[in-house]
Motif scaffolding. Structure first.
Motif, PDB file in Angstrom:
ATOM      1  N   LYS A  59       0.825  -1.219   0.000  1.00  0.00           N
ATOM      2  CA  LYS A  59       0.000   0.000   0.000  1.00  0.00           C
ATOM      3  C   LYS A  59       0.853   1.261   0.000  1.00  0.00           C
ATOM      4  CE  LYS A  59      -3.808  -2.126   2.418  1.00  0.00           C
ATOM      5  NZ  LYS A  59      -4.127  -2.474   3.818  1.00  0.00           N
ATOM      6  N   LYS A  62       2.633   1.679  -3.319  1.00  0.00           N
ATOM      7  CA  LYS A  62       1.701   2.049  -4.382  1.00  0.00           C
ATOM      8  C   LYS A  62       1.320   3.523  -4.261  1.00  0.00           C
ATOM      9  CE  LYS A  62      -2.456   0.545  -6.711  1.00  0.00           C
ATOM     10  NZ  LYS A  62      -3.817   0.011  -6.500  1.00  0.00           N
ATOM     11  N   LYS A  63       1.045   3.939  -3.039  1.00  0.00           N
ATOM     12  CA  LYS A  63       0.633   5.320  -2.797  1.00  0.00           C
ATOM     13  C   LYS A  63       1.676   6.301  -3.333  1.00  0.00           C
ATOM     14  CE  LYS A  63       0.181   7.839   1.173  1.00  0.00           C
ATOM     15  NZ  LYS A  63       0.199   7.845   2.645  1.00  0.00           N
ATOM     16  N   ARG A  64       2.922   5.941  -3.192  1.00  0.00           N
ATOM     17  CA  ARG A  64       3.989   6.837  -3.655  1.00  0.00           C
ATOM     18  C   ARG A  64       4.491   6.477  -5.061  1.00  0.00           C
ATOM     19  NH1 ARG A  64       5.990  10.207   0.342  1.00  0.00           N
ATOM     20  NH2 ARG A  64       4.933   9.803   2.312  1.00  0.00           N
TER      21      ARG A  64
END
Lengths: 368, 368
Positions: A59, A62-64
């Motif tokens: 997570k 993915k967010k970055r």
């Protein structure tokens, strides 16, 4: 989902692979991944193997949008800050820290970075990477902002072992010299031995013995031995490398950081004191930023383990993303110059000619 | 020409007499007499017995018109910075340092101040003033600018002895607590033991033993024992008194001073960088002065020898007049509160009830 190491290496032409322990720091995996993001945005030549809870890491990564430069290694165990090294050696094979070192051992990554428990990290590193032939006690070396031309002095040991006899101190001098040559580009490093006074009769017995021993090896090793130095000389232009045992070095390092933090806090408070001082702060912004960048301990975050078959960078446990990025930058620089092999050659020649004369690299360079 | 002690005492109603070694500092007697001048101008309640070369001192004292508050004791010998304590004990009876301590021994002065050789000063003090009954190793305590309410933390030992076992460390805790109570007005001082980590299994064997020992005496002694602290905690609000051996304490003290000096220098440089930053410095002058006053090591100059029959203040060897004046101010404060007797009572009761609870006095008070 996660890419494998081979992909990492090929996708970035000749990416340097850093193995990063995402768990175990005081601020958790979010800060570590944020630091990776900061590094990746500044330096596309780094690929990361990131160790920790895959669910969480997936997570965060993915967010970055770091999927293309990060490979995740799922490990459920975490080495806590208060874990005893002996316990971790017995039961720690499933931890992110163990896995981080294993990637260096296997040759998948060049340098390991962790902000976890120092004692456990050193214990795992010693067991898995093994000591260089001829090294009795590995050491942790740190960079200290200084008045020297390079802007930094090297100090070791800052916490690998609370003991050091004269032979260990001699070896620290040689390893520290190699680090200063390769990392800071200093052809003939000035070495000092930390003591409570500069007079030859002062200090503990092992310090007097080490004083003689280092002096007698100086010529052959291509170093300038300046003799005893005091705490006030650590950030000075009198020396490039300060040699001490891990107990004293750790206390000095944390005292220096504590003092710098206290002054930074009070400086900020001083500039918020009145409308006039707030205006002044605004006018002096560039100067103050330059200063704060220079004295900010986060910017020189990263102790390097010396004396092992492989390079390990220990980041501060409380490091935030800026600190993590600094540790990664240091790891990258050391990987680029092939520091591990140069140090091994230096130790193998047991303080012979200065054949690891600086070739390149300055830790304050542009890579990030 | 010179007045005698009796005159000093009567002329100033009830002057507190400080015995000052004018020789042996790095800057010579001129700096010491300048410091006396600074003190005298701020605090008329101090009389001085000044020890050193009478020819030289007479001129310096006359130039500053200090004849009415200074008595000169002619001594031709000077203890040099590199003299061995054992040599000084054998051949040092004609030195200004010896004479300075002798004036306290004789009861002519309440406190002695010297900026000479620390080892020699401690050796003479131990021989002439003698250790308090029950004290094994006397210690040197210093004040450290901190975030604590009083603005200072106490640290000891910062250089009396390079060794300390668990019993010594317990005694340092008790003496440091007495200093914090009487000098800083802290009813229930928080005591910490300096180590490389806060976990109980870390550090050397004597530290683990001392940790248990101090904890078991805390209740009875009226102190809060916070356990192990690290270098970064020295200037923090976690503790009031930091206990350590003289080797580690001396390194930490000088490292902290060195760091503060480096930052001060760079702060000055930053404000000279451009016309804009010079203007900013002008606007922020008051705030910067307040900060610089707070972090200037000269303002907290003065290590106090604890565990002797009499109080001795060791000023920094490189102290200028500001530093000397700070050491004299500290000496005066300790004399005023009768610290020597209170400490003796505390040690005699060997860590019994907190009967030396603060009565008065704050080292950051108004007297100078």
């Amino acid at each position: 989902m996660t890419i494998n190491t081979k992909d990492l290496q090929t996708s970035g032409a000749s990416r340097t692979i850093i193995s990063v322990d995402a768990m175990g720091g005081d601020r958790g995996p979010a800060a570590v991944v944020a630091g990776i993001g900061l590094s990746a945005s500044k330096n596309p030549a780094i690929g990361f193997i990131v160790h920790g809870d895959a669910e969480v890491l997936k997570k965060l990564i993915k967010k970055r949008r770091l999927e293309s430069v990060c490979e995740i290694r799922d490990c459920l165990g975490v080495v806590t800050m208060d874990a005893k090294p002996s316990q971790v050696l017995r039961n720690g094979k499933d931890t992110s820290m163990w896995s981080t070192i294993e990637a260096v051992r296997n040759g998948e990554a060049t340098v390991a970075v962790s902000c976890g428990n120092t004692g456990a990290l050193m214990a795992i590193s010693m067991i898995r990477l093994r000591k260089l032939p001829g090294v009795n006690r590995p050491a942790i070396a740190c960079l200290w902002p200084s008045l020297s031309k390079s802007g930094f002095n090297v100090m070791l040991d800052v916490g690998a072992d609370i003991r050091a006899d004269e032979q260990d101190l001699l070896q620290y001098a040689m390893m520290g010299a190699s680090y200063a040559r390769n990392g800071l580009g200093i052809a003939r490093p000035r070495i000092g031995l930390l003591n409570v006074g500069t007079e030859e009769h002062k200090g503990r017995a092992e310090l007097k013995a080490a004083n003689d021993l280092i002096a007698s090896h100086a010529e052959q090793a291509g170093i300038d031995y300046v003799g005893f130095v005091e705490g006030g000389d650590i950030p000075s232009d009198r020396v490039d490398v300060i040699v001490t045992d891990g107990f004293t070095g750790n206390i000095a390092l944390k005292t220096g950081e504590g003092t710098a933090n206290l002054i930074s806090q009070q400086l900020r408070a001083a500039f918020k004191h009145s409308p006039l001082s707030r205006l002044a702060a605004l006018l002096a912004l560039t100067s103050l930023r330059r200063l704060s960048k220079r004295i900010d301990p986060r910017r020189v975050n990263g102790g390097v383990f010396l004396g092992l078959n492989g390079t390990v960078v220990k980041s501060h446990g409380s490091a935030d993303e800026t600190g993590i990025a600094a540790a990664i930058k240091l790891a990258f620089t050391l990987a680029e110059i092939g520091f591990s092999d140069k140090l091994a050659a230096r130790v193998a020649s047991s303080a012979a000619s200065p054949q690891d004369a600086q070739e390149m690299g300055n830790l304050d360079g542009n890579q990030e």
